[in-house]
Design a protein around this motif. Structure first.
Motif, mmCIF file in Angstrom:
data_model
loop_
_atom_site.group_PDB
_atom_site.id
_atom_site.type_symbol
_atom_site.label_atom_id
_atom_site.label_comp_id
_atom_site.label_asym_id
_atom_site.label_seq_id
_atom_site.Cartn_x
_atom_site.Cartn_y
_atom_site.Cartn_z
ATOM 1 N N ASN A 166 44.440 45.376 34.456
ATOM 2 C CA ASN A 166 43.876 44.568 33.372
ATOM 3 C C ASN A 166 43.857 43.077 33.696
ATOM 4 O O ASN A 166 43.912 42.238 32.796
ATOM 5 C CB ASN A 166 44.663 44.815 32.080
ATOM 6 C CG ASN A 166 44.500 46.238 31.584
ATOM 7 O OD1 ASN A 166 43.426 46.830 31.718
ATOM 8 N ND2 ASN A 166 45.552 46.812 31.029
ATOM 9 N N SER A 167 43.805 42.761 34.978
ATOM 10 C CA SER A 167 43.614 41.370 35.399
ATOM 11 C C SER A 167 42.505 41.352 36.445
ATOM 12 O O SER A 167 42.235 42.363 37.089
ATOM 13 C CB SER A 167 44.895 40.776 35.981
ATOM 14 O OG SER A 167 45.267 41.455 37.163
ATOM 15 N N ASP A 168 41.861 40.221 36.577
ATOM 16 C CA ASP A 168 40.749 40.075 37.523
ATOM 17 C C ASP A 168 41.078 38.912 38.458
ATOM 18 O O ASP A 168 41.033 37.756 38.065
ATOM 19 C CB ASP A 168 39.457 39.792 36.745
ATOM 20 C CG ASP A 168 38.225 39.695 37.642
ATOM 21 O OD1 ASP A 168 38.381 39.752 38.880
ATOM 22 O OD2 ASP A 168 37.109 39.554 37.118
ATOM 23 N N LYS A 169 41.481 39.245 39.697
ATOM 24 C CA LYS A 169 41.858 38.225 40.681
ATOM 25 C C LYS A 169 40.726 38.059 41.693
ATOM 26 O O LYS A 169 40.269 39.053 42.271
ATOM 27 C CB LYS A 169 43.144 38.630 41.401
ATOM 28 C CG LYS A 169 44.364 38.647 40.500
ATOM 29 C CD LYS A 169 45.529 39.361 41.138
ATOM 30 C CE LYS A 169 46.180 38.545 42.223
ATOM 31 N NZ LYS A 169 47.401 39.207 42.741
ATOM 32 N N THR A 233 42.887 46.495 44.158
ATOM 33 C CA THR A 233 44.287 46.816 44.446
ATOM 34 C C THR A 233 44.890 45.576 45.095
ATOM 35 O O THR A 233 44.162 44.684 45.521
ATOM 36 C CB THR A 233 44.418 48.027 45.392
ATOM 37 O OG1 THR A 233 43.657 47.778 46.584
ATOM 38 C CG2 THR A 233 43.920 49.304 44.747
ATOM 39 N N GLY A 234 46.215 45.542 45.192
ATOM 40 C CA GLY A 234 46.867 44.325 45.699
ATOM 41 C C GLY A 234 47.747 44.592 46.899
ATOM 42 O O GLY A 234 48.933 44.268 46.884
ATOM 43 N N SER A 279 40.566 32.245 41.224
ATOM 44 C CA SER A 279 40.648 32.490 39.782
ATOM 45 C C SER A 279 41.407 33.769 39.467
ATOM 46 O O SER A 279 41.476 34.697 40.280
ATOM 47 C CB SER A 279 39.247 32.564 39.158
ATOM 48 O OG SER A 279 38.625 33.792 39.461
ATOM 49 N N ILE A 280 41.984 33.786 38.269
ATOM 50 C CA ILE A 280 42.581 34.999 37.725
ATOM 51 C C ILE A 280 42.310 35.012 36.225
ATOM 52 O O ILE A 280 42.429 33.986 35.549
ATOM 53 C CB ILE A 280 44.092 35.103 38.033
ATOM 54 C CG1 ILE A 280 44.658 36.417 37.491
ATOM 55 C CG2 ILE A 280 44.873 33.919 37.478
ATOM 56 C CD1 ILE A 280 46.051 36.743 37.996
ATOM 57 N N THR A 281 41.876 36.173 35.723
ATOM 58 C CA THR A 281 41.534 36.349 34.312
ATOM 59 C C THR A 281 42.387 37.469 33.737
ATOM 60 O O THR A 281 42.500 38.538 34.345
ATOM 61 C CB THR A 281 40.041 36.694 34.159
ATOM 62 O OG1 THR A 281 39.250 35.669 34.770
ATOM 63 C CG2 THR A 281 39.647 36.826 32.697
ATOM 64 N N PHE A 282 43.002 37.239 32.570
ATOM 65 C CA PHE A 282 43.823 38.254 31.921
ATOM 66 C C PHE A 282 44.104 37.800 30.492
ATOM 67 O O PHE A 282 43.832 36.655 30.125
ATOM 68 C CB PHE A 282 45.156 38.455 32.672
ATOM 69 C CG PHE A 282 45.976 37.205 32.811
ATOM 70 C CD1 PHE A 282 46.987 36.897 31.912
ATOM 71 C CD2 PHE A 282 45.737 36.307 33.852
ATOM 72 C CE1 PHE A 282 47.729 35.737 32.028
ATOM 73 C CE2 PHE A 282 46.476 35.136 33.973
ATOM 74 C CZ PHE A 282 47.473 34.852 33.058
ATOM 75 N N LEU A 291 42.762 34.412 28.953
ATOM 76 C CA LEU A 291 42.969 33.257 29.821
ATOM 77 C C LEU A 291 42.116 33.402 31.079
ATOM 78 O O LEU A 291 42.077 34.476 31.685
ATOM 79 C CB LEU A 291 44.438 33.149 30.244
ATOM 80 C CG LEU A 291 45.458 32.613 29.249
ATOM 81 C CD1 LEU A 291 46.846 32.645 29.864
ATOM 82 C CD2 LEU A 291 45.108 31.184 28.827
ATOM 83 N N VAL A 292 41.460 32.330 31.464
ATOM 84 C CA VAL A 292 40.754 32.255 32.742
ATOM 85 C C VAL A 292 41.313 31.030 33.469
ATOM 86 O O VAL A 292 41.087 29.894 33.035
ATOM 87 C CB VAL A 292 39.230 32.119 32.575
ATOM 88 C CG1 VAL A 292 38.550 32.066 33.943
ATOM 89 C CG2 VAL A 292 38.663 33.259 31.748
ATOM 90 N N LEU A 293 42.066 31.259 34.533
ATOM 91 C CA LEU A 293 42.711 30.174 35.262
ATOM 92 C C LEU A 293 42.033 30.013 36.618
ATOM 93 O O LEU A 293 41.874 30.998 37.356
ATOM 94 C CB LEU A 293 44.198 30.469 35.445
ATOM 95 C CG LEU A 293 44.964 30.769 34.151
ATOM 96 C CD1 LEU A 293 46.400 31.160 34.454
ATOM 97 C CD2 LEU A 293 44.922 29.578 33.202
#
Length: 313
Positions: A166-169, A233-234, A279-282, A291-293
């Motif tokens: 549930n995060s977008d890196k 995946t990470g 960027s990372i979105t979660f 949040l979009v950082l």
């Protein structure tokens, strides 16, 4: 953390900040300078929680009373003497999270031949902070968004967010070669191994861990291409190894890259790997707020990219 000493046996009462943490991880951090092998040895026989034996997987609860046997612990002065206090550029901060723009060349934590990293330096710079822990990691030579938790509740919630996808890196990578597809899914299993020199490496292998990256073409620059990588995946070194295996190594990558080309690139001004966590979105782990950082490209990467654009134009 309430700590009482009795004939060199230490008693520690667990507070809210340490609740939920595995006892082995707690002791590794609490007993600075004590080898991990010794910590696991005392866990097997001498550590007690509420006067009972536990194993290394036990998760601490607020109010637990730990009995820790006598051990030689590095003094605070010894631990801090070689860790310089350092603040890093802050992209976002509230009472639960810090998002930093990590520079290249700085490890996120000590270990593997590195005495200290971002997290140790930040703790030194913020002695009043009760809790500071890495949410995730970045390679030493990768710059960009790095998340730090200021509460254990935020840390466990962020781990759940990432585990559930549930995060977008997203990362920017400059690769050697002319990438063709506007959007390409890459699913190649990755296997970790040690080199004869003891260094960690990763390779594509059928029996490795499932790994998935999506690459989006951002800019064609003659013999180079700027890609945006979405991590599904990470895995360790995932982007680097996927690209290298496909024949598009990242410019400046000293582990999986084209070493001869890297020397040429250094003469042209690129003296580091061109990989940036942009960027990372979660949803916020405590408030649920979206949040979009984002972290701007490091100046040296932007200058190099501008130079390539001028040459290609």
């Amino acid at each position: 953390m309430n700590q009482l000493s009795k004939e060199s046996v230490t008693f520690v009462e667990v507070d809210e900040g340490s609740a939920g943490q595995r006892i082995d991880n707690f002791l590794i951090r609490h007993l600075k300078g004590v080898p991990k092998s010794h910590i696991y040895r005392i866990l097997r026989g001498e550590v007690r929680v509420n006067k009972k034996r536990i194993d290394q997987t036990y998760r601490l609860q607020e109010g637990d009373l730990l009995r820790i046997p006598p051990v030689r612990v590095a003094t605070r002065a010894e631990v801090e003497s070689f860790v310089p206090a350092m603040e890093f550029p802050v992209l976002f901060e509230d009472d639960a999270l810090i998002a930093l723009n990590k520079p290249a060349g700085v490890a996120v934590h000590g270990g593997s031949g590195v005495s200290f990293g971002v997290i140790e330096q930040l703790r030194r710079a913020r002695p009043q902070a009760k809790f500071l822990e890495l949410v995730h990691r970045l390679d030493r030579e990768t710059s960009g968004v790095l998340l730090i938790a200021k509460k254990r509740s935020a840390l466990t919630a962020m781990h759940e967010i990432m585990r559930e996808g549930n995060s977008d890196k997203r990362y920017y990578a400059l690769v050697l070669g002319e990438w063709k597809n506007a959007r390409q899914h890459v699913k190649l299993a990755l296997h970790k191994f040690d080199t004869p020199q003891g260094e960690k490496r990763v390779m594509v292998r059928d029996d490795g861990q499932p790994s998935h990256t999506v690459f989006n073409l951002k800019q064609s620059l003659g013999d180079y291409t700027l890609l945006e990588a979405e991590l599904k995946t990470g895995r360790t070194h995932q982007i680097r190894v996927h690209l290298s295996h496909l024949g598009y190594p990242i410019a400046g990558d000293d582990k999986y890259g084209d070493f001869a080309r890297n020397k040429e690139l250094a003469k042209l001004g690129l003296k580091r790997m061109f990989l940036h966590a942009h960027s990372i979105t979660f949803n916020h782990p405590l408030s649920g707020e979206p949040l979009v950082l984002t972290a701007p490209l490091a100046p040296e990467l932007q200058r190099f990219l501008d130079g390539l654009a001028r040459s290609a134009g």
